[in-house]
Write an enzyme that holds these catalytic residues in place. Structure first.
Site, PDB file in Angstrom:
ATOM      1  N   ASP A 130      64.205 -29.021 -29.738  1.00 51.41           N
ATOM      2  CA  ASP A 130      62.774 -29.874 -29.621  1.00 51.41           C
ATOM      3  C   ASP A 130      62.947 -30.633 -28.283  1.00 51.41           C
ATOM      4  O   ASP A 130      64.220 -31.143 -27.709  1.00 51.41           O
ATOM      5  CB  ASP A 130      62.562 -30.903 -30.772  1.00 51.41           C
ATOM      6  CG  ASP A 130      62.229 -30.251 -31.991  1.00 51.41           C
ATOM      7  OD1 ASP A 130      62.009 -28.802 -31.902  1.00 51.41           O
ATOM      8  OD2 ASP A 130      62.232 -30.596 -33.061  1.00 51.41           O
ATOM      9  N   MET A 131      61.834 -30.875 -27.819  1.00 50.73           N
ATOM     10  CA  MET A 131      61.875 -31.650 -26.673  1.00 50.73           C
ATOM     11  C   MET A 131      60.979 -33.088 -27.142  1.00 50.73           C
ATOM     12  O   MET A 131      59.828 -33.039 -27.291  1.00 50.73           O
ATOM     13  CB  MET A 131      61.003 -31.237 -25.458  1.00 50.73           C
ATOM     14  CG  MET A 131      61.079 -32.083 -24.058  1.00 50.73           C
ATOM     15  SD  MET A 131      62.583 -32.166 -23.309  1.00 50.73           S
ATOM     16  CE  MET A 131      63.134 -30.695 -22.773  1.00 50.73           C
ATOM     17  N   ARG A 180      60.283 -22.350 -25.733  1.00 49.36           N
ATOM     18  CA  ARG A 180      58.867 -22.634 -26.734  1.00 49.36           C
ATOM     19  C   ARG A 180      57.932 -23.533 -25.969  1.00 49.36           C
ATOM     20  O   ARG A 180      58.377 -24.602 -25.697  1.00 49.36           O
ATOM     21  CB  ARG A 180      59.367 -23.405 -28.071  1.00 49.36           C
ATOM     22  CG  ARG A 180      58.318 -23.701 -29.122  1.00 49.36           C
ATOM     23  CD  ARG A 180      58.763 -24.628 -29.802  1.00 49.36           C
ATOM     24  NE  ARG A 180      59.984 -24.744 -30.444  1.00 49.36           N
ATOM     25  CZ  ARG A 180      60.677 -26.117 -31.046  1.00 49.36           C
ATOM     26  NH1 ARG A 180      60.056 -27.201 -30.886  1.00 49.36           N
ATOM     27  NH2 ARG A 180      61.845 -25.658 -31.586  1.00 49.36           N
ATOM     28  N   LYS A 183      52.261 -28.208 -26.091  1.00 46.57           N
ATOM     29  CA  LYS A 183      51.525 -29.034 -25.177  1.00 46.57           C
ATOM     30  C   LYS A 183      52.087 -30.389 -24.936  1.00 46.57           C
ATOM     31  O   LYS A 183      52.034 -30.974 -24.050  1.00 46.57           O
ATOM     32  CB  LYS A 183      50.074 -29.322 -25.901  1.00 46.57           C
ATOM     33  CG  LYS A 183      48.962 -28.089 -25.974  1.00 46.57           C
ATOM     34  CD  LYS A 183      47.758 -28.528 -26.169  1.00 46.57           C
ATOM     35  CE  LYS A 183      46.836 -27.260 -26.177  1.00 46.57           C
ATOM     36  NZ  LYS A 183      45.520 -27.446 -26.612  1.00 46.57           N
ATOM     37  N   GLY A 184      52.860 -31.090 -26.011  1.00 47.41           N
ATOM     38  CA  GLY A 184      53.222 -32.177 -25.901  1.00 47.41           C
ATOM     39  C   GLY A 184      53.029 -33.164 -26.868  1.00 47.41           C
ATOM     40  O   GLY A 184      51.579 -33.350 -26.899  1.00 47.41           O
ATOM     41  N   LYS A 197      42.485 -33.183 -21.608  1.00 49.32           N
ATOM     42  CA  LYS A 197      42.952 -32.124 -22.440  1.00 49.32           C
ATOM     43  C   LYS A 197      42.627 -30.806 -21.608  1.00 49.32           C
ATOM     44  O   LYS A 197      43.477 -29.783 -21.746  1.00 49.32           O
ATOM     45  CB  LYS A 197      42.139 -32.070 -23.902  1.00 49.32           C
ATOM     46  CG  LYS A 197      42.134 -30.691 -24.496  1.00 49.32           C
ATOM     47  CD  LYS A 197      41.457 -30.724 -25.726  1.00 49.32           C
ATOM     48  CE  LYS A 197      41.251 -29.421 -26.266  1.00 49.32           C
ATOM     49  NZ  LYS A 197      42.205 -28.517 -26.645  1.00 49.32           N
ATOM     50  N   ARG A 288      52.814 -38.464 -35.630  1.00 48.68           N
ATOM     51  CA  ARG A 288      52.375 -37.748 -34.604  1.00 48.68           C
ATOM     52  C   ARG A 288      51.196 -36.475 -34.985  1.00 48.68           C
ATOM     53  O   ARG A 288      50.328 -36.307 -33.954  1.00 48.68           O
ATOM     54  CB  ARG A 288      53.614 -37.051 -33.760  1.00 48.68           C
ATOM     55  CG  ARG A 288      54.307 -37.996 -33.118  1.00 48.68           C
ATOM     56  CD  ARG A 288      55.365 -37.148 -32.186  1.00 48.68           C
ATOM     57  NE  ARG A 288      56.377 -36.268 -33.062  1.00 48.68           N
ATOM     58  CZ  ARG A 288      57.787 -36.829 -33.119  1.00 48.68           C
ATOM     59  NH1 ARG A 288      57.874 -38.160 -33.005  1.00 48.68           N
ATOM     60  NH2 ARG A 288      58.376 -36.233 -33.827  1.00 48.68           N
ATOM     61  N   ARG A 289      51.574 -36.101 -36.022  1.00 44.35           N
ATOM     62  CA  ARG A 289      50.451 -35.101 -36.363  1.00 44.35           C
ATOM     63  C   ARG A 289      49.225 -35.688 -36.680  1.00 44.35           C
ATOM     64  O   ARG A 289      47.945 -35.092 -36.520  1.00 44.35           O
ATOM     65  CB  ARG A 289      50.923 -34.194 -37.829  1.00 44.35           C
ATOM     66  CG  ARG A 289      52.324 -33.382 -37.688  1.00 44.35           C
ATOM     67  CD  ARG A 289      52.108 -32.345 -36.658  1.00 44.35           C
ATOM     68  NE  ARG A 289      52.031 -32.512 -35.363  1.00 44.35           N
ATOM     69  CZ  ARG A 289      53.464 -32.639 -34.736  1.00 44.35           C
ATOM     70  NH1 ARG A 289      54.548 -32.931 -35.249  1.00 44.35           N
ATOM     71  NH2 ARG A 289      53.364 -33.153 -33.327  1.00 44.35           N
TER      72      ARG A 289
HETATM   73  P1  FDA Z   1      45.520 -29.268 -29.874  1.00 45.89           P
HETATM   74  O1  FDA Z   1      46.013 -30.469 -30.054  1.00 45.89           O
HETATM   75  O2  FDA Z   1      44.426 -29.396 -28.843  1.00 45.89           O
HETATM   76  O3  FDA Z   1      44.842 -28.914 -30.972  1.00 45.89           O
HETATM   77  C1  FDA Z   1      44.053 -27.373 -30.995  1.00 45.89           C
HETATM   78  C2  FDA Z   1      43.468 -27.298 -32.514  1.00 45.89           C
HETATM   79  O4  FDA Z   1      44.464 -27.077 -33.505  1.00 45.89           O
HETATM   80  C3  FDA Z   1      42.752 -28.406 -33.061  1.00 45.89           C
HETATM   81  O5  FDA Z   1      41.517 -28.426 -32.623  1.00 45.89           O
HETATM   82  C4  FDA Z   1      42.874 -28.188 -34.381  1.00 45.89           C
HETATM   83  O6  FDA Z   1      41.865 -27.370 -35.040  1.00 45.89           O
HETATM   84  C5  FDA Z   1      44.481 -27.825 -34.685  1.00 45.89           C
HETATM   85  N1  FDA Z   1      45.465 -28.779 -34.689  1.00 45.89           N
HETATM   86  C6  FDA Z   1      46.180 -29.262 -33.946  1.00 45.89           C
HETATM   87  N2  FDA Z   1      46.949 -30.131 -34.456  1.00 45.89           N
HETATM   88  C7  FDA Z   1      46.647 -30.457 -35.448  1.00 45.89           C
HETATM   89  C8  FDA Z   1      46.924 -31.242 -36.685  1.00 45.89           C
HETATM   90  N3  FDA Z   1      47.892 -32.193 -36.523  1.00 45.89           N
HETATM   91  N4  FDA Z   1      46.274 -31.313 -37.788  1.00 45.89           N
HETATM   92  C9  FDA Z   1      45.377 -30.619 -37.899  1.00 45.89           C
HETATM   93  N5  FDA Z   1      44.919 -29.629 -36.946  1.00 45.89           N
HETATM   94  C10 FDA Z   1      45.716 -29.566 -35.999  1.00 45.89           C
HETATM   95  N6  FDA Z   1      55.825 -31.297 -29.120  1.00 45.89           N
HETATM   96  C11 FDA Z   1      56.591 -31.711 -28.423  1.00 45.89           C
HETATM   97  O7  FDA Z   1      56.686 -32.752 -27.731  1.00 45.89           O
HETATM   98  N7  FDA Z   1      57.982 -31.110 -28.561  1.00 45.89           N
HETATM   99  C12 FDA Z   1      58.482 -30.390 -29.364  1.00 45.89           C
HETATM  100  O8  FDA Z   1      59.647 -30.050 -29.350  1.00 45.89           O
HETATM  101  C13 FDA Z   1      57.332 -29.717 -30.298  1.00 45.89           C
HETATM  102  N8  FDA Z   1      57.619 -28.748 -30.956  1.00 45.89           N
HETATM  103  C14 FDA Z   1      56.597 -28.099 -31.621  1.00 45.89           C
HETATM  104  C15 FDA Z   1      56.811 -26.762 -32.223  1.00 45.89           C
HETATM  105  C16 FDA Z   1      55.741 -26.287 -32.697  1.00 45.89           C
HETATM  106  C17 FDA Z   1      56.101 -24.839 -33.555  1.00 45.89           C
HETATM  107  C18 FDA Z   1      54.639 -26.289 -32.539  1.00 45.89           C
HETATM  108  C19 FDA Z   1      53.319 -25.459 -32.859  1.00 45.89           C
HETATM  109  C20 FDA Z   1      54.188 -27.708 -31.841  1.00 45.89           C
HETATM  110  C21 FDA Z   1      55.257 -28.606 -31.340  1.00 45.89           C
HETATM  111  N9  FDA Z   1      55.081 -29.541 -30.613  1.00 45.89           N
HETATM  112  C22 FDA Z   1      56.070 -30.012 -30.307  1.00 45.89           C
HETATM  113  C23 FDA Z   1      53.635 -30.292 -30.930  1.00 45.89           C
HETATM  114  C24 FDA Z   1      52.655 -29.894 -29.775  1.00 45.89           C
HETATM  115  O9  FDA Z   1      53.164 -30.650 -28.446  1.00 45.89           O
HETATM  116  C25 FDA Z   1      51.436 -30.444 -30.110  1.00 45.89           C
HETATM  117  O10 FDA Z   1      51.503 -31.952 -30.184  1.00 45.89           O
HETATM  118  C26 FDA Z   1      50.653 -30.018 -31.134  1.00 45.89           C
HETATM  119  O11 FDA Z   1      51.067 -28.483 -31.478  1.00 45.89           O
HETATM  120  C27 FDA Z   1      48.986 -29.982 -31.327  1.00 45.89           C
HETATM  121  O12 FDA Z   1      48.775 -29.301 -29.769  1.00 45.89           O
HETATM  122  P2  FDA Z   1      47.974 -27.956 -30.043  1.00 45.89           P
HETATM  123  O13 FDA Z   1      48.674 -26.939 -29.162  1.00 45.89           O
HETATM  124  O14 FDA Z   1      48.072 -27.365 -31.452  1.00 45.89           O
HETATM  125  O15 FDA Z   1      46.663 -28.105 -29.416  1.00 45.89           O
END
Ligand code: FDA
Length: 315
Positions: A130-131, A180, A183-184, A197, A288-289
């Site tokens: 993970d980062m 992987r 977005k962060g 965004k 964070r979620r």
């Molecule tokens: P965005 O935040 O723009 O969301 C797009 C859509 O997805 C939203 O409109 C909603 O519908 C849905 N959604 C997103 N998050 C949601 C939530 N929490 N609850 C409900 N719905 C949600 N980050 C990091 O800094 N280091 C890491 O190592 C990782 N590792 C990692 C692994 C995996 C498998 C994933 C999918 C994500 C990560 N992340 C991470 C987290 C990542 O950086 C980011 O914060 C989240 O994935 C949310 O960004 P989205 O790309 O989903 O888009």
């Protein structure tokens, strides 16, 4: 702004204690976390694996405060690999460097990462790193490079909100990495990270293209990790345009988020790996979620209010 407010809220002990005490007991944390024990996580993973989703198992925790704790985390990761293997589950694990002592002794952390990668390799599996926040980006990349040189095939997360990420990908590419792309998830300054965004998304799409181009040439294995339909669509189109074979990339999403989209991607025949977090240290991950989607905050508040009125009615 709401995101900043939730990050601020997550520093308030009164709030976090209330969530930590009630989250698992009343179930609302279970929406994003597979449980507090490895057994619970394996049960949830088993259901996913039977439906055809490979797993990325993560034992939650960060910033340990002693080397003994870090060694115990290493052991728990090796145990996870063995149990995944014993269950014959299609799965890998994700590790966090600060959970393996990065703050205390980077050399020891590197050694632990190598030991985990070696154990994974002996079972035909891999490890992804993970980062975390930017204070750890350089050290994480160095540890990844050292591990990947000794045990090729490992993965690392790269964040599209960081201005440096394109350079980081180009730096890693000679090692044929699994990357992987996410977005962060941390709060970062405008000097280091895009704040809007639209900018983060535009960079995500640019980096998808870069990774897919490298994948076509056999130089990397991209994992597109986003729940954002626009990012997924960009990746789908890029994969189709390049005629990239199905076994040369994958999608990843977090446990419990956008299950509809997870299923759609899976049904289309792409590999859709689910990141399954578990453990007692679930609060920072959970917050964070919550920060990513304000609706999640209302979901928690509704649960807490419902619990209080249940108590009032009972007394
Ligand atoms: P965005 O935040 O723009 O969301 C797009 C859509 O997805 C939203 O409109 C909603 O519908 C849905 N959604 C997103 N998050 C949601 C939530 N929490 N609850 C409900 N719905 C949600 N980050 C990091 O800094 N280091 C890491 O190592 C990782 N590792 C990692 C692994 C995996 C498998 C994933 C999918 C994500 C990560 N992340 C991470 C987290 C990542 O950086 C980011 O914060 C989240 O994935 C949310 O960004 P989205 O790309 O989903 O888009």
């Amino acid at each position: 702004m709401i995101r900043n407010f939730i990050f601020w809220l997550s520093t308030k002990k009164g709030v976090t204690n209330a969530i930590a005490k009630r989250g698992m007991r009343y179930g609302f944390a279970r929406r994003f976390i597979a449980g507090e024990t490895l057994e619970e996580a394996l049960e949830a993973s088993g259901d996913l694996a039977r439906s055809g989703y490979p797993i990325n198992l993560n034992h939650l925790g960060e910033n340990v405060s002693s080397k003994e704790e870090a060694a115990a985390v290493r052991d728990s990761y090796i145990e996870m690999l063995r149990k995944l293997d014993a269950a014959k589950m299609d799965g890998i694990i994700s590790i966090k460097p600060t959970q393996l002592g990065l703050d205390l002794d980077p050399k020891l952390c590197q050694e632990f990462c190598c030991q985990i990668a070696e154990a994974a390799g002996s079972l035909g599996r891999i490890v992804e790193m993970d980062m975390e926040g930017t204070p750890y980006t350089d050290a994480t990349l160095e540890i990844y490079e050292a591990t990947q040189q000794r045990y090729p095939g490992q993965g690392v997360a790269i964040q599209s909100y960081l201005r440096r990420s394109e350079r980081d990908i180009e730096r890693l590419i000679a090692l044929r990495p699994k990357i992987r792309l996410v977005k962060g998830a941390y709060l970062e300054s405008p000097e280091l990270a895009f704040q809007k965004k639209s900018e983060v998304d535009a960079n995500f799409c640019r980096l998808i293209d870069l990774l897919l181009n490298h994948a076509v040439a056999g130089r990397c294995f991209p994992a597109i990790a986003s729940h954002d339909p626009a990012m997924v669509e960009h990746a789908r189109k890029g994969i189709a345009a390049r005629k990239l074979e199905r076994n040369r990339y994958e999608f990843q999403m977090l446990y419990g988020i956008r299950r509809d989209l997870q299923q759609q991607i899976h049904n289309e025949g792409h590999t859709m790996r689910i990141y399954v977090p578990f453990g007692t240290e679930w609060l920072p991950y959970f917050m964070r979620r919550v920060s990513e989607r304000p609706a999640n905050l209302w979901f928690i508040l509704r649960n807490l209010v419902a619990e209080n009125s249940r108590k009032r009615n009972a007394s």
